[in-house]
Design a protein around this motif. Structure first.
Motif, PDB file in Angstrom:
ATOM      1  N   VAL A 105      -8.445  11.865   1.900  1.00  0.00           N
ATOM      2  CA  VAL A 105      -8.647  10.421   1.922  1.00  0.00           C
ATOM      3  C   VAL A 105      -8.612   9.915   0.483  1.00  0.00           C
ATOM      4  O   VAL A 105      -9.304  10.444  -0.381  1.00  0.00           O
ATOM      5  CB  VAL A 105      -9.993  10.057   2.580  1.00  0.00           C
ATOM      6  N   ASN A 106      -7.771   8.891   0.257  1.00  0.00           N
ATOM      7  CA  ASN A 106      -7.652   8.299  -1.068  1.00  0.00           C
ATOM      8  C   ASN A 106      -7.665   6.786  -0.957  1.00  0.00           C
ATOM      9  O   ASN A 106      -7.024   6.228  -0.076  1.00  0.00           O
ATOM     10  CB  ASN A 106      -6.332   8.692  -1.734  1.00  0.00           C
ATOM     11  N   ALA A 107      -8.360   6.142  -1.881  1.00  0.00           N
ATOM     12  CA  ALA A 107      -8.285   4.685  -1.988  1.00  0.00           C
ATOM     13  C   ALA A 107      -7.043   4.383  -2.809  1.00  0.00           C
ATOM     14  O   ALA A 107      -6.927   4.832  -3.949  1.00  0.00           O
ATOM     15  CB  ALA A 107      -9.528   4.136  -2.674  1.00  0.00           C
ATOM     16  N   ILE A 108      -6.086   3.627  -2.233  1.00  0.00           N
ATOM     17  CA  ILE A 108      -4.865   3.360  -2.992  1.00  0.00           C
ATOM     18  C   ILE A 108      -4.893   2.008  -3.687  1.00  0.00           C
ATOM     19  O   ILE A 108      -4.151   1.793  -4.624  1.00  0.00           O
ATOM     20  CB  ILE A 108      -3.593   3.494  -2.131  1.00  0.00           C
ATOM     21  N   SER A 109      -5.738   1.091  -3.191  1.00  0.00           N
ATOM     22  CA  SER A 109      -5.794  -0.220  -3.834  1.00  0.00           C
ATOM     23  C   SER A 109      -7.075  -0.937  -3.432  1.00  0.00           C
ATOM     24  O   SER A 109      -7.468  -0.897  -2.273  1.00  0.00           O
ATOM     25  CB  SER A 109      -4.578  -1.049  -3.424  1.00  0.00           C
TER      26      SER A 109
END
Length: 149
Positions: A105-109
């Protein structure tokens, strides 16, 4: 008074630039993932993890030699998240994002107000992306990508 006006104008300019950067970055990240995918599915066909908010309406399948990555994007609390499940499973019917133990899981913006009306039309193969970063009319970024059937 003139200095105060200049400072406020500069602050407003930075806000506009930050908003534009967030919207464009978010759109570019998602479009790049779509272009690299081999297949697009309707997110309704998957068990998604609701902890990351509302899905943008599609799940991507990417191939890495003998492995696959199933990826979807979701929006919650001003952040667009990229949720990926890496596996040897080729059958999407066996994929569930419900338990994030084996997922990335990654926060992209951040700074994203809404992704409302982003979706995938399975019949036409058209992905619509709508990223809203401000209430201003110039704070909306959108595109459509045709992925075929």
């Amino acid at each position: 008074m003139l200095l105060d006006f200049s400072i406020k104008t500069l602050e407003y300019s930075y806000t506009i630039d930050d908003d534009a950067s967030a919207g464009i970055h978010c759109l570019n990240q998602i479009v790049e993932e779509i272009e690299e995918s081999e297949k697009v599915y309707d997110s309704k066909d998957f068990i998604l993890n609701k902890d990351y908010g509302d899905s943008l309406g599609f799940v991507l399948k990417k191939r890495y030699e003998n492995r696959f990555a199933y990826i979807y994007f979701a929006h919650r609390d001003g952040i667009v998240w990229r949720i990926a499940y890496n596996t040897h499973i080729d059958n999407p019917a066996e994929i569930s994002f419900g338990n994030l133990k084996d997922k990335g899981v990654n926060a992209i913006s951040d700074g994203i107000l809404s992704v409302e009306n982003s979706n995938f039309d399975d019949k036409s193969g058209l992905i619509s992306l709508n990223i809203k970063v401000s209430e201003d009319k110039n704070g909306n970024y959108s595109t459509q990508i045709y992925r075929g059937k």
